[in-house]
Enzyme design. Structure first.
Site, PDB file in Angstrom:
ATOM      1  N   CYS A  46       8.064   1.506   0.326  1.00  0.00           N
ATOM      2  CA  CYS A  46       8.938   2.398   1.086  1.00  0.00           C
ATOM      3  C   CYS A  46       9.688   3.380   0.202  1.00  0.00           C
ATOM      4  O   CYS A  46      10.220   4.372   0.692  1.00  0.00           O
ATOM      5  CB  CYS A  46       9.925   1.585   1.918  1.00  0.00           C
ATOM      6  SG  CYS A  46      11.113   0.654   0.932  1.00  0.00           S
ATOM      7  N   ARG A  48       8.452   4.164  -3.283  1.00  0.00           N
ATOM      8  CA  ARG A  48       7.699   4.572  -4.473  1.00  0.00           C
ATOM      9  C   ARG A  48       6.209   4.679  -4.161  1.00  0.00           C
ATOM     10  O   ARG A  48       5.683   4.009  -3.261  1.00  0.00           O
ATOM     11  CB  ARG A  48       7.931   3.612  -5.632  1.00  0.00           C
ATOM     12  CG  ARG A  48       7.336   2.244  -5.501  1.00  0.00           C
ATOM     13  CD  ARG A  48       7.608   1.403  -6.757  1.00  0.00           C
ATOM     14  NE  ARG A  48       9.021   1.314  -7.028  1.00  0.00           N
ATOM     15  CZ  ARG A  48       9.628   1.979  -8.033  1.00  0.00           C
ATOM     16  NH1 ARG A  48       8.932   2.735  -8.861  1.00  0.00           N
ATOM     17  NH2 ARG A  48      10.915   1.873  -8.212  1.00  0.00           N
ATOM     18  N   GLU A 117      11.284  -8.081  -1.830  1.00  0.00           N
ATOM     19  CA  GLU A 117       9.981  -7.733  -1.265  1.00  0.00           C
ATOM     20  C   GLU A 117       9.005  -7.157  -2.284  1.00  0.00           C
ATOM     21  O   GLU A 117       7.790  -7.289  -2.152  1.00  0.00           O
ATOM     22  CB  GLU A 117      10.134  -6.712  -0.126  1.00  0.00           C
ATOM     23  CG  GLU A 117      10.732  -7.280   1.136  1.00  0.00           C
ATOM     24  CD  GLU A 117      12.230  -7.035   1.199  1.00  0.00           C
ATOM     25  OE1 GLU A 117      12.812  -6.711   0.136  1.00  0.00           O
ATOM     26  OE2 GLU A 117      12.810  -7.173   2.283  1.00  0.00           O
ATOM     27  N   ALA A 195       9.550  -6.067   9.717  1.00  0.00           N
ATOM     28  CA  ALA A 195       9.965  -6.529  11.038  1.00  0.00           C
ATOM     29  C   ALA A 195      10.569  -7.931  10.984  1.00  0.00           C
ATOM     30  O   ALA A 195      11.664  -8.174  11.522  1.00  0.00           O
ATOM     31  CB  ALA A 195       8.785  -6.490  11.998  1.00  0.00           C
TER      32      ALA A 195
END
Length: 436
Positions: A46, A48, A117, A195
């Site tokens: 999100c 890079r 993450e 999500a």
């Protein structure tokens, strides 16, 4: 030689990252078509977009301008102006690639430092490339080292176990909009990588009213596994109309929540609506923010509000990354003396076999052979150790030249005896390459 093309929140705006993400498949295909690129791993997250490349510099058409060639390649494939990409990206070469990837995989280069993450995203990028047959030995070593380093940082410092994530930062920023989270009606748009993390973070804050909608028809399965309600495929507008908070987290290549949808949803609604866009490419039309009583938080806005303390990596984590990268560089350097070591051992063992054969008729018990083999092993130990020491000190050429001068043997492999492999320092500096 290893290269890393990187464009991230540190060097580029999210609009450029958005376009690179959309062109990821084309960039990957273009890279793999290049004869000079023997291996590649593309990492798109999100915040890079990176391509790790193993490049045979002898095959580059413009050997002294490797940086320019690779940037032109990415720009053309992603349909991004070359000047814009050059200004919003960086090309890293040689040993510095390991330092960069180890830092990235340990969460030290993320918008929210220490977010958990990223290690999984790096691992999935490597696994995908490996399944495609695009991973070379050096890339294998590089990404295995990154995995070990991120685990070490997590286990030794706890940096990646403290709940840091883009999702949590977004909800922190939304905190002031809602007095009581238990009364907030939430709509998740998408069942993508964020999500489940978003739902878990919402529940920690007390959210009990949540629904999910998916353009790909996965809402029902997601709702069953997570205990929330599913919105029908044709029910997005009405679901937005009933929500206080909409969080988008899909990997859709196009806009999912448009201004038209939100305008229609808010026509008869009385509440204020907060839309959080965690998608890249972006899921929400920026014009949504122009709709009355609607506020939009996208990745660019969220990153600008990252608290200062989150941007400071712990000293111990940096030290672990630095030590791991130094060891990777040392192991890489040791490989430069391997051809000379092999040539030396081949020469010595050829002499040994000849001597063993000469004494075979009077060595019925093998005592002479055992003694000679032991002697050869002892004699080769010190040169082997010294070769690796010289390589780690950046002086592999001294050992190669010494073996040739003393024993008259030539290494048969074509590996260079210098650390950088070929790009002249002047040209590296000229092209803006980072080297160790």
């Amino acid at each position: 030689m290893l290269f890393c093309f990187t464009s991230s929140h540190r060097t580029a705006g999210f609009d450029l990252l958005d376009r690179l993400e959309r062109g990821a498949d084309a960039v990957t295909d273009a890279i793999r078509e290049q004869q000079a690129v023997t291996g590649s791993v593309v990492l798109a997250t999100c915040n890079r977009f990176e391509a790790y490349l193993d490049v045979d510099l002898d095959r580059l058409e413009l050997r002294d301008h490797a940086a320019a060639e690779l940037i032109d390649l990415v720009a053309s494939a992603a349909e991004v102006p070359t000047d814009e990409l050059r200004d919003g990206s960086q090309l890293i070469a040689g040993d510095a690639v390991a330092t960069h990837l180890f830092s990235v995989s340990s969460g030290l280069e993320s918008v929210v430092v220490g977010e958990g993450e990223i290690a999984g995203q790096v691992r999935r990028a490597y696994t995908s490339a490996r399944k495609s047959g695009a991973v070379t030995h050096d890339l294998e070593r590089l990404f295995q080292g990154a995995s070990r380093t991120s685990r070490g940082v997590k286990n030794s410092t706890g940096l990646m176990t403290q709940g840091r994530s883009m999702v949590r930062l977004a909800l922190d920023l939304a905190e002031s909009r809602f007095a009581d989270w238990s009364q907030v009606r939430v709509l998740l748009v998408g069942t993508g990588r964020y999500a489940a993390a978003a739902l878990a973070a919402l529940r920690e804050r007390g959210v009990t009213d949540a629904a999910v909608w998916s353009r790909t028809g996965r809402a029902h399965a997601f709702s069953l596994s997570h205990g929330i309600s599913a919105v029908p495929a044709d029910g997005l507008t009405s679901a937005v109309a009933s929500a206080d908070l909409v969080i988008t987290c899909t990997v859709s290549p196009g806009l999912v929540v448009t201004r038209e949808i939100v305008s229609a949803a808010m026509a008869d609604a009385e509440q204020r609506l907060l839309v959080v866009d965690l998608g890249l490419p972006r899921n929400v039309d920026p014009a949504v923010a122009e709709v009355e009583r609607v506020e939009l938080l996208d990745l660019e806005t969220i990153s600008l509000h990252a608290p200062l303390e989150e941007l400071q990596a712990t000293d111990s984590a940096r030290e672990l990354v630095g030590a791991a990268a130094a060891e990777f560089a040392a192991k890489t350097a040791e490989r430069e003396v391997e051809p000379a070591l092999l040539a030396l051992r081949r020469h010595v063992f050829d002499q040994l076999e000849a001597e063993v054969a000469r004494h075979a008729s009077r060595d019925a018990n093998g005592d002479i052979e055992r003694a000679l083999r032991h002697l050869v092993g002892v004699l080769l130990h010190t040169p082997s150790v010294k070769a690796r020491e010289l390589a780690r000190d950046g002086d592999a050429a001294a050992f190669v030249e010494g073996v040739t001068a003393v024993f008259g043997v030539e290494p048969t492999a074509t590996e260079p005896a210098t650390r950088d492999g070929s790009v002249a320092e002047s040209n590296v500096a000229e092209q803006g390459l980072e080297t160790a």
